[in-house]
Design a protein around this motif. Structure first.
Motif, PDB file in Angstrom:
ATOM      1  N   VAL A   1       0.852  -1.173   0.007  1.00 54.74           N
ATOM      2  CA  VAL A   1       0.048  -0.118   0.258  1.00 54.74           C
ATOM      3  C   VAL A   1       0.702   1.391  -0.143  1.00 54.74           C
ATOM      4  O   VAL A   1       2.069   1.384   0.974  1.00 54.74           O
ATOM      5  CB  VAL A   1      -0.651   0.105   1.157  1.00 54.74           C
ATOM      6  CG1 VAL A   1      -2.139   1.305   1.493  1.00 54.74           C
ATOM      7  CG2 VAL A   1      -1.830  -0.835   1.203  1.00 54.74           C
TER       8      VAL A   1
ATOM      9  N   ASP B   1      -5.707   6.288   0.680  1.00 53.12           N
ATOM     10  CA  ASP B   1      -6.243   5.399   0.893  1.00 53.12           C
ATOM     11  C   ASP B   1      -6.387   4.388  -0.767  1.00 53.12           C
ATOM     12  O   ASP B   1      -7.340   4.638  -0.784  1.00 53.12           O
ATOM     13  CB  ASP B   1      -6.894   5.538   1.636  1.00 53.12           C
ATOM     14  CG  ASP B   1      -6.724   5.993   3.527  1.00 53.12           C
ATOM     15  OD1 ASP B   1      -6.180   6.371   3.078  1.00 53.12           O
ATOM     16  OD2 ASP B   1      -7.547   6.832   4.033  1.00 53.12           O
ATOM     17  N   ARG B   2      -5.006   3.411   0.071  1.00 51.70           N
ATOM     18  CA  ARG B   2      -5.373   2.524  -0.757  1.00 51.70           C
ATOM     19  C   ARG B   2      -5.150   2.015  -2.062  1.00 51.70           C
ATOM     20  O   ARG B   2      -5.672   1.544  -2.963  1.00 51.70           O
ATOM     21  CB  ARG B   2      -6.988   1.469  -0.836  1.00 51.70           C
ATOM     22  CG  ARG B   2      -7.634   1.656   1.087  1.00 51.70           C
ATOM     23  CD  ARG B   2      -7.396   0.651   1.529  1.00 51.70           C
ATOM     24  NE  ARG B   2      -8.025  -0.643   0.945  1.00 51.70           N
ATOM     25  CZ  ARG B   2      -7.372  -1.867   1.748  1.00 51.70           C
ATOM     26  NH1 ARG B   2      -6.592  -2.237   2.597  1.00 51.70           N
ATOM     27  NH2 ARG B   2      -7.499  -2.897   1.238  1.00 51.70           N
ATOM     28  N   PHE B   3      -3.849   2.166  -2.366  1.00 48.91           N
ATOM     29  CA  PHE B   3      -2.936   2.446  -3.615  1.00 48.91           C
ATOM     30  C   PHE B   3      -2.411   1.180  -3.704  1.00 48.91           C
ATOM     31  O   PHE B   3      -1.951   1.244  -1.987  1.00 48.91           O
ATOM     32  CB  PHE B   3      -2.412   4.006  -4.150  1.00 48.91           C
ATOM     33  CG  PHE B   3      -3.047   5.060  -4.372  1.00 48.91           C
ATOM     34  CD1 PHE B   3      -3.225   4.769  -5.754  1.00 48.91           C
ATOM     35  CD2 PHE B   3      -4.257   6.025  -3.691  1.00 48.91           C
ATOM     36  CE1 PHE B   3      -3.933   6.103  -6.703  1.00 48.91           C
ATOM     37  CE2 PHE B   3      -4.718   7.376  -4.685  1.00 48.91           C
ATOM     38  CZ  PHE B   3      -4.774   7.376  -5.979  1.00 48.91           C
ATOM     39  N   TYR B   4      -2.080   0.725  -4.570  1.00 50.25           N
ATOM     40  CA  TYR B   4      -1.661  -0.693  -4.658  1.00 50.25           C
ATOM     41  C   TYR B   4      -0.173  -0.741  -5.434  1.00 50.25           C
ATOM     42  O   TYR B   4      -0.919  -0.355  -6.792  1.00 50.25           O
ATOM     43  CB  TYR B   4      -1.953  -1.490  -4.433  1.00 50.25           C
ATOM     44  CG  TYR B   4      -3.513  -2.588  -3.447  1.00 50.25           C
ATOM     45  CD1 TYR B   4      -2.821  -2.902  -2.509  1.00 50.25           C
ATOM     46  CD2 TYR B   4      -4.657  -1.455  -3.218  1.00 50.25           C
ATOM     47  CE1 TYR B   4      -4.151  -2.949  -1.236  1.00 50.25           C
ATOM     48  CE2 TYR B   4      -5.669  -1.567  -2.053  1.00 50.25           C
ATOM     49  CZ  TYR B   4      -4.858  -2.730  -1.169  1.00 50.25           C
ATOM     50  OH  TYR B   4      -6.221  -2.972  -0.342  1.00 50.25           O
TER      51      TYR B   4
ATOM     52  N   THR C   1      -2.187   2.067  -8.481  1.00 48.00           N
ATOM     53  CA  THR C   1      -3.420   2.085  -8.565  1.00 48.00           C
ATOM     54  C   THR C   1      -4.417   2.164  -7.635  1.00 48.00           C
ATOM     55  O   THR C   1      -4.193   1.637  -6.474  1.00 48.00           O
ATOM     56  CB  THR C   1      -3.519   1.263  -9.660  1.00 48.00           C
ATOM     57  OG1 THR C   1      -3.587  -0.260  -8.805  1.00 48.00           O
ATOM     58  CG2 THR C   1      -2.235   1.073 -10.894  1.00 48.00           C
ATOM     59  N   LYS C   2      -5.798   2.475  -7.742  1.00 50.12           N
ATOM     60  CA  LYS C   2      -6.717   2.644  -6.950  1.00 50.12           C
ATOM     61  C   LYS C   2      -7.819   2.448  -7.614  1.00 50.12           C
ATOM     62  O   LYS C   2      -8.392   2.922  -8.601  1.00 50.12           O
ATOM     63  CB  LYS C   2      -7.035   3.822  -5.849  1.00 50.12           C
ATOM     64  CG  LYS C   2      -8.323   3.431  -5.633  1.00 50.12           C
ATOM     65  CD  LYS C   2      -7.827   4.873  -4.681  1.00 50.12           C
ATOM     66  CE  LYS C   2      -8.793   4.965  -3.484  1.00 50.12           C
ATOM     67  NZ  LYS C   2      -9.698   7.088  -2.651  1.00 50.12           N
ATOM     68  N   THR C   3      -8.724   1.437  -7.525  1.00 53.60           N
ATOM     69  CA  THR C   3     -10.310   0.805  -8.059  1.00 53.60           C
ATOM     70  C   THR C   3     -11.068   0.935  -7.070  1.00 53.60           C
ATOM     71  O   THR C   3     -10.840   0.669  -6.195  1.00 53.60           O
ATOM     72  CB  THR C   3     -10.514  -0.369  -8.547  1.00 53.60           C
ATOM     73  OG1 THR C   3      -8.623  -0.090  -9.511  1.00 53.60           O
ATOM     74  CG2 THR C   3     -11.170  -0.439  -9.142  1.00 53.60           C
ATOM     75  N   THR C   4     -11.862   1.676  -7.026  1.00 54.78           N
ATOM     76  CA  THR C   4     -13.416   2.092  -6.029  1.00 54.78           C
ATOM     77  C   THR C   4     -14.343   1.833  -7.441  1.00 54.78           C
ATOM     78  O   THR C   4     -14.283   2.515  -7.679  1.00 54.78           O
ATOM     79  CB  THR C   4     -13.493   2.738  -5.045  1.00 54.78           C
ATOM     80  OG1 THR C   4     -12.101   2.755  -4.255  1.00 54.78           O
ATOM     81  CG2 THR C   4     -14.828   3.033  -4.716  1.00 54.78           C
TER      82      THR C   4
ATOM     83  N   THR D   1      -7.592   5.634 -11.022  1.00 51.78           N
ATOM     84  CA  THR D   1      -6.725   6.165 -10.951  1.00 51.78           C
ATOM     85  C   THR D   1      -5.725   5.485 -10.596  1.00 51.78           C
ATOM     86  O   THR D   1      -5.183   5.090  -9.759  1.00 51.78           O
ATOM     87  CB  THR D   1      -7.473   6.704  -9.357  1.00 51.78           C
ATOM     88  OG1 THR D   1      -8.381   7.688  -9.422  1.00 51.78           O
ATOM     89  CG2 THR D   1      -5.369   8.367  -9.528  1.00 51.78           C
TER      90      THR D   1
ATOM     91  N   THR E   1      -9.872  12.203  -6.062  1.00 51.85           N
ATOM     92  CA  THR E   1      -9.010  11.317  -5.833  1.00 51.85           C
ATOM     93  C   THR E   1      -7.686  12.318  -6.882  1.00 51.85           C
ATOM     94  O   THR E   1      -6.197  12.491  -6.796  1.00 51.85           O
ATOM     95  CB  THR E   1      -8.855  10.119  -6.243  1.00 51.85           C
ATOM     96  OG1 THR E   1      -9.880   9.565  -5.373  1.00 51.85           O
ATOM     97  CG2 THR E   1      -7.286   9.672  -6.106  1.00 51.85           C
TER      98      THR E   1
END
Length: 234
Positions: A2, A12-15, A25-28, A33, A51
């Motif tokens: 993270v 939060d929660r970028f991997y 990357t971040k997927t919600t 993003t 974001t």
């Protein structure tokens, strides 16, 4: 892994990618993003505007060039550089602390990636990094004042699909008082969107303005040909 360097809730929660460790990357839901880091450049893209905005605001707080240079309260400037300003390597007093100037120009170099309007001025200021004098620093601070005045300036990339390349180039004949070499400048557009721009002192001394223009055209043609090869691979 993270991304732990930011605490903003939007970030939060970028991997970290297992394939490319510089990609986060971040997927919600349907929102995506991506952050791509290359050495000390950061590229942000995606369809999640909150974001992206939060990330840009965080970076602006953590890495504020105006604050680092002590120019937050400076007066506005409406031009990157004073008209008819002629800088050379002998005018004025040598700087006591040249490291400040070099650090500032280093920041400005990376701004040219997204701010073609400052490219010529930054190119000029780079030439004095080996021995900066007071007039050079004053010109750099003027550029900061211009950036403070124009925070909304940026690049517009049209959503219309067009793979037609167009280019504009020019030269400033014998503009360097130290070497009498000319300066080439060009911008290349894909459709209506600028995708490449360049300002650089020519490698030889041109004997006429016509010769300087031919050098500029040749450099621009090489850039267009290179971009054509890239587009064929897309």
């Amino acid at each position: 892994m993270v991304l732990q360097t930011v605490s903003c809730s939007y970030l939060d929660r970028f991997y970290q990618s297992n394939v490319d460790h510089s990609l986060f990357t971040k997927t919600t839901g349907t929102m995506f993003t991506a952050i791509l880091i290359y050495v000390d450049d950061i590229f942000v893209t995606g369809n999640d505007l909150p974001t992206i905005t939060a990330l840009k605001n965080h970076l602006g707080t953590a890495f504020d060039i105006l604050s680092d240079a002590g120019q937050l309260g400076s007066r506005p400037a409406y031009f990157p550089m004073e008209r008819h300003l002629k800088l050379n390597d002998s005018d004025g007093t040598p700087l006591v602390d040249p490291a400040f100037y070099c650090r500032l120009i280093g920041h400005l170099i990376f701004l040219t990636i997204s701010s073609p309007d400052i490219t010529y001025t930054v190119n000029l200021l780079i030439q004095f990094m080996h021995a900066p004098h007071e007039p050079h620093q004053q010109a750099a601070l003027q550029l900061l004042q211009y950036l403070k005045t124009t925070p909304g300036y940026g690049l517009f990339f049209s959503s219309a699909y067009s793979f037609q390349l167009s280019a504009y180039c020019d030269s400033d004949w014998a503009s360097c008082f130290m070497t009498r070499r000319s300066t080439t400048g060009f911008v290349v557009k894909l459709g209506d969107s600028p995708i490449s721009w360049h300002t650089k002192k020519q490698s030889t001394v041109s004997r006429s303005s016509t010769e300087a223009e031919y050098h500029a055209i040749a450099n621009t043609s090489c850039e267009i040909k290179w971009l054509q090869f890239i587009l064929r691979d897309c």
